[in-house]
Design an enzyme around this catalytic site. Sequence first.
Site, mmCIF file in Angstrom:
data_model
loop_
_atom_site.group_PDB
_atom_site.id
_atom_site.type_symbol
_atom_site.label_atom_id
_atom_site.label_comp_id
_atom_site.label_asym_id
_atom_site.label_seq_id
_atom_site.Cartn_x
_atom_site.Cartn_y
_atom_site.Cartn_z
ATOM 1 N N VAL A 13 59.223 26.638 11.990
ATOM 2 C CA VAL A 13 60.286 27.369 13.082
ATOM 3 C C VAL A 13 59.481 28.640 13.302
ATOM 4 O O VAL A 13 60.102 29.423 14.174
ATOM 5 C CB VAL A 13 61.483 27.357 12.563
ATOM 6 C CG1 VAL A 13 61.984 26.171 12.379
ATOM 7 C CG2 VAL A 13 61.582 28.118 11.384
ATOM 8 N N THR A 16 56.928 32.670 9.334
ATOM 9 C CA THR A 16 55.663 33.462 8.740
ATOM 10 C C THR A 16 55.736 34.594 9.657
ATOM 11 O O THR A 16 55.407 35.713 9.377
ATOM 12 C CB THR A 16 54.431 32.536 8.351
ATOM 13 O OG1 THR A 16 54.777 31.934 7.245
ATOM 14 C CG2 THR A 16 53.533 33.759 8.021
ATOM 15 N N VAL A 17 55.535 34.101 10.895
ATOM 16 C CA VAL A 17 55.163 35.208 12.051
ATOM 17 C C VAL A 17 56.470 35.912 12.317
ATOM 18 O O VAL A 17 56.190 37.289 12.397
ATOM 19 C CB VAL A 17 54.776 34.456 13.497
ATOM 20 C CG1 VAL A 17 54.688 35.427 14.380
ATOM 21 C CG2 VAL A 17 53.552 33.659 13.331
ATOM 22 N N LYS A 37 56.182 35.441 -1.580
ATOM 23 C CA LYS A 37 56.246 33.974 -1.047
ATOM 24 C C LYS A 37 56.315 33.277 -2.477
ATOM 25 O O LYS A 37 55.554 33.266 -3.105
ATOM 26 C CB LYS A 37 54.898 33.550 -0.489
ATOM 27 C CG LYS A 37 54.773 32.240 0.001
ATOM 28 C CD LYS A 37 55.643 31.908 0.979
ATOM 29 C CE LYS A 37 55.792 30.551 1.521
ATOM 30 N NZ LYS A 37 56.397 30.130 2.850
ATOM 31 N N GLU A 109 60.030 35.155 1.593
ATOM 32 C CA GLU A 109 59.822 34.187 2.606
ATOM 33 C C GLU A 109 60.021 32.825 1.967
ATOM 34 O O GLU A 109 58.991 32.382 1.098
ATOM 35 C CB GLU A 109 58.632 34.118 3.271
ATOM 36 C CG GLU A 109 58.480 33.252 4.382
ATOM 37 C CD GLU A 109 57.004 33.136 5.055
ATOM 38 O OE1 GLU A 109 56.931 31.984 5.647
ATOM 39 O OE2 GLU A 109 56.185 34.057 4.631
ATOM 40 N N GLY A 170 62.359 31.937 16.138
ATOM 41 C CA GLY A 170 60.961 32.204 15.771
ATOM 42 C C GLY A 170 59.870 31.970 16.830
ATOM 43 O O GLY A 170 58.795 32.401 16.211
#
Length: 238
Positions: A13, A16-17, A37, A109, A170
Amino acid sequence: MAVTVVSGTGTGVGKTVATAALAAAALAAGRTVAVLKPAQTGVAPGEPGDAAETARLAGPVTTAELARFPEPLAPDTAARRSALPPVHPERIAEAAEKLAAGHDLVLVEGAGGLLVRYDAAGATLADAARLLGAPVLVVAEAGLGTLNATALTAEALRSRGLACPGVLVGSWPAAPGTAERCNLGDLPAVAGGPLLGAVPAGAGALEPPAFRARAASWLAPALGGTWDAAAFTARHGA
């Protein structure tokens, strides 16, 4: 909050960005940032994972990865199949607290959606957020199906007494269709919280300097940016 948990409504989705955008905006504001992470799946030893990608896009952040499993599966399944120890929520909380002691902001995350299993007992990212007393930012898709996934995620957060500052799209398409435009108005209602930004599709392909220069424009002031939900919805909504 010193620690913010970033959870998607599912896999792919744009989590990460979106995490990289949050980190870039915080760095631009002069804050120190760490990205944790807890479980990286589907990446071989020595290959860059999600935390490394966040650092590449955002800039000088501290990165930490608690476990890495080679198959692109849920953390519990991936750990079991690789005969490696799983990541328990207590370990996630401990690592985040240690990072928070030396940073202004820690972004945790998750892997996939909120209730993906991390161990055989069924522990999830929500359990780590509860131990931390941290808010959970929800990253959602823009298109068809996102309302149900977002509503389920929000309901799971409320049932666990977890705070959700809002929802972040996202990957907002360059040419949104009817579903995407309608969802701009509907997402806050199903999430029970405000729309807090929209990261353009393909943002992760930008050169890092361009990404860092633009990141704040994708995020609402509550996330350290300049994005205006009302103006964006008026321009792009149905």
